[in-house]
Write an enzyme that holds these catalytic residues in place. Structure first.
Site, short mmCIF file in Angstrom:
data_model
loop_
_atom_site.label_atom_id
_atom_site.label_comp_id
_atom_site.label_asym_id
_atom_site.label_seq_id
_atom_site.Cartn_x
_atom_site.Cartn_y
_atom_site.Cartn_z
N ASN A 115 5.53 -11.10 1.75
CA ASN A 115 5.53 -9.66 2.06
C ASN A 115 6.65 -8.97 1.27
O ASN A 115 7.62 -8.46 1.83
CB ASN A 115 5.71 -9.46 3.56
CG ASN A 115 5.43 -8.03 3.98
OD1 ASN A 115 4.83 -7.25 3.23
ND2 ASN A 115 5.86 -7.68 5.17
N ASP A 169 6.44 -6.30 -0.80
CA ASP A 169 6.34 -4.89 -1.15
C ASP A 169 7.21 -4.07 -0.20
O ASP A 169 7.95 -4.62 0.62
CB ASP A 169 4.88 -4.42 -1.14
CG ASP A 169 4.28 -4.41 0.26
OD1 ASP A 169 4.82 -5.09 1.15
OD2 ASP A 169 3.24 -3.74 0.46
N ASP A 217 2.21 -2.42 7.23
CA ASP A 217 2.80 -3.71 6.89
C ASP A 217 1.97 -4.88 7.43
O ASP A 217 2.00 -5.98 6.88
CB ASP A 217 4.22 -3.76 7.45
CG ASP A 217 5.11 -4.71 6.68
OD1 ASP A 217 4.77 -5.02 5.52
OD2 ASP A 217 6.13 -5.13 7.23
N CYS A 230 7.40 -5.29 -27.47
CA CYS A 230 8.73 -5.35 -26.84
C CYS A 230 9.04 -4.05 -26.09
O CYS A 230 9.75 -4.07 -25.08
CB CYS A 230 9.81 -5.58 -27.88
SG CYS A 230 9.55 -7.02 -28.93
#
Length: 663
Positions: A153, A155, A176, A645
């Site tokens: 979890n 995030d 959540d 890059c």
């Protein structure tokens, strides 16, 4: 399951026992028997299954009204099919008989209370929790595999928080919950039984720092979800309400697989009888999870978003380059995100700072940015600007003396899916640059290499990149998608192909055509001069040998044939024994589907066209690709980098589900 349970019968008084639905209980019919008894008969009430376990070579099964012999090779097992409505509502009676008697010498009575207890997770990997009769503890790979999956979890669903959700021991938002895996506890049976017995949820000590478990009580308030297991909390006595038959939990992953963690965790529930000293565990049900790995996406996956930095230097801003990126993303139908100078602190190398990947479970998937340990001007950008709702973050810190150039993520790539000698890599293989074997040169930090290897699904291949001054694999290779059966080509920088092209142009009479024609800040070099330059020839012979060594490794480790490789003309020069690109390095391109943003090489102009651009187009456009040459000379090339890059691409996840592979 708990260890084998044995219930002892008594002739003097009824015996009472708890029987879990679907779980066998062995009954001791031998310890307390009437004197002279040599046989017995068993009867059970409705809902009780009674069967005998016996040695067929020594015990003969009775027929009709015949009785079972009271033999040590015959044992009785009982089970119940449903939960009881009341205490002791199932009954088993055992009658003992002598040699010639029809009247029982004695009887034992067993009262059973059936209780349905199970811990259920998504073992079938369908995105739904269903009752499973199979193995819930073991985790198996492959299309026929089974076992539940956890997402880390990582995030940040609540904008009021500055940290990933996993750093909090409480729920920050109801959203959540979608990042967690549901787990259901079935607890059906008489309320009076649960008044005298405990249900205890457990996590092993070794797993406690890897997971958290939240108990749901059905409300829509954050306070309705309480953490019950996790770091510092190894067990939880379940608070079952009267009549409650099912309790929902949410399981949160906290750590990715790594060198010290295989990715497997387990949780269990136990039915405990506290009426004895010590307490007796009557039954245990265990479920296992595997933590979802972090997965990289190759150039063959469709682009979703391109990141680039706005910077300012002695030559001015890179505004023209940003305009070219805007045009390229418009053609490729890809979102463009420009990182402002105040956030990048004039660090333009956004590819080196981070790598985009994703994590996936059957019920949820979201992108995760892997923040490199380089920690330069962009060091805060992934954490402060990319971490957010359904966008995760992971990093690995390295000890002193700190990172080398090889720890930047221009030195991290991944191949398209390949098959090597019958072994399938459906998610491709990670490619990292390192020193030449046994040379003692620069290497990517062990902490990063260990993390990549531990994900298991994209087995890393180490290449030799330490011959380059910057030392990144993206300086000599890239992959492009194709529409043919192979699906991709490997592009390799090729000094020999470049020198061959220049020799051909010389023989055609264009020896005075000059490299860097049109550049104000760079001296021109004619084809004749470059071919006559012994130092340049020597440097590129060395570069070609280094690339050829990698070519052989790539062919072997990715199962490639020569026809799968395209040689892109490129020259290098040595500076302090390390190689740098002599002109803009064309393999250091950004790949957006069929559109390629290629560094403009400023090659010799022949008949109004750059012969290097013309050659590359002839190699790639027949494959269905569109070459768009972009000037990056002052803003990137002179600073030892190119377009790849200075850009970074978030791509669509694979349609293939990682749990269906067999590493």
């Amino acid at each position: 399951m708990a260890p084998k349970r044995v219930v002892q019968l008594s002739l003097k008084m009824p015996t009472h026992a708890v029987c879990v639905v679907g779980v066998e209980a062995h009954v001791d019919i031998h310890s307390d028997v009437p004197k002279g008894a040599n046989s017995f008969r068993v009867s059970g009430s409705s809902g009780v299954e009674v069967f005998m376990v016996y040695n067929r070579t020594r015990v003969k099964e009775p027929i009709g009204k015949a009785r079972w012999p009271l033999d040590t090779d015959a044992d009785m097992v009982v089970s119940v099919g449903t939960a009881s409505k009341e205490l002791k509502d199932f009954k088993v009676r055992v009658s003992y008989f002598g040699e010639q008697e029809d009247q029982a010498l004695g009887r034992s009575v067993l009262y059973l209370t059936g209780v349905d207890i199970s811990l259920e997770v998504d073992t079938g990997r369908t995105g739904k929790v269903k009752r499973s009769q199979g193995d819930k503890k073991t985790w198996r790979w492959g299309p026929e595999g089974y076992g539940a999956i956890l997402l880390v979890n990582c995030d940040r669903d609540n904008h009021r928080s500055a940290e990933p959700d996993l750093t909090h021991s409480w729920l920050m938002s109801l959203a959540d919950l979608q990042d967690m895996s549901p787990m259901l506890l079935s607890c059906n049976g008489p309320d009076k039984l649960f008044d005298s017995h405990k249900l205890v949820l457990n996590v092993p000590f070794s797993d406690s720092k890897r997971v958290r478990v939240f108990c749901a009580r059905g409300g829509n308030s954050l306070s309705d979800y309480k953490q019950v297991l996790g770091p510092q909390c190894l067990s939880y006595e379940v608070e079952r309400q009267p009549g409650e038959q099912e309790i929902k939990f949410y399981v949160e992953g906290l750590t990715f697989p790594d060198a010290d963690f295989l990715g497997l965790v387990s949780l269990s529930v136990s039915l405990v009888d506290p009426g004895t000293l010590p307490e007796v565990t009557l039954f245990t049900d265990t479920v296992g999870f595997r933590m979802a790995p972090w997965i990289m996406t190759p150039n063959t996956q469709p682009p979703e978003e391109l990141y680039v930095c706005r910077v300012m230097d002695t030559h001015g801003s890179n505004e023209k380059f940003l305009e070219d990126m805007s045009y390229l993303t418009l053609k490729a139908n890809c979102k463009l995100t420009i990182c402002p100078q105040v956030e990048n602190r004039n660090d333009r190398w956004i590819q080196d700072e981070m790598e985009f990947g994703y994590i996936e479970a059957p019920h949820k998937s979201f992108p995760v940015v892997f923040d490199s340990p380089r920690n330069r001007g962009l060091k805060d950008f992934p954490y402060k600007r990319i971490l957010g709702p359904d966008f995760g973050y992971v990093t690995r810190e390295i000890p002193l003396p700190g990172p080398s150039s090889l720890d930047s993520f221009g030195n991290l790539d991944v191949s398209p899916p390949v098959t090597v000698g019958g072994t399938e890599y459906p998610l491709g293989r990670i490619l990292i640059g390192s020193s030449f074997p046994k040379s003692g040169g620069r290497q990517m930090a062990r902490a990063v290499r260990n993390f990549l290897k531990a994900q298991q699904v994209q087995a890393p291949v180490e290449l030799y990149s330490d011959w380059l001054s910057v030392g990144h694999v993206d300086e000599f290779l890239t992959f492009v998608p194709t529409s043919d059966q192979k699906g991709f080509r490997l592009l390799l920088a090729s000094p020999s192909a470049c020198l061959k092209l220049f020799q051909e142009k010389k023989e055609e009479g264009y020896g005075e055509a000059a490299q860097f024609d049109g550049l104000k800040h760079q001296a021109k070099r004619s084809i004749n001069e470059m071919l006559a330059d012994r130092h340049l020839q020597r440097d590129n012979l060395h570069a070609q040998k280094c690339i050829d060594w990698n070519r052989n490794v790539l062919k072997r480790e990715l199962g490639l044939a020569e026809s799968d490789i395209v040689d892109i003309p490129q020259l290098f020069f040595l500076k302090n024994f390390y190689a740098e690109a002599f002109f803009p390095d064309m393999v250091n391109m950004v790949v957006l589907g069929k559109y390629l943003g290629i560094p403009k090489p400023y090659g010799p102009i022949i008949n109004g066209r750059c012969c290097l651009e013309e050659k590359v187009q002839s190699l790639l456009e027949p494959l269905g690709l569109h070459c768009i040459f972009i000037d990056d000379y002052l803003s990137y090339h002179e600073l030892q980098g190119e377009i790849h890059c200075g850009t970074n691409v978030r791509r669509k996840p694979f349609p293939f589900k990682w749990w269906n592979m067999v590493p």
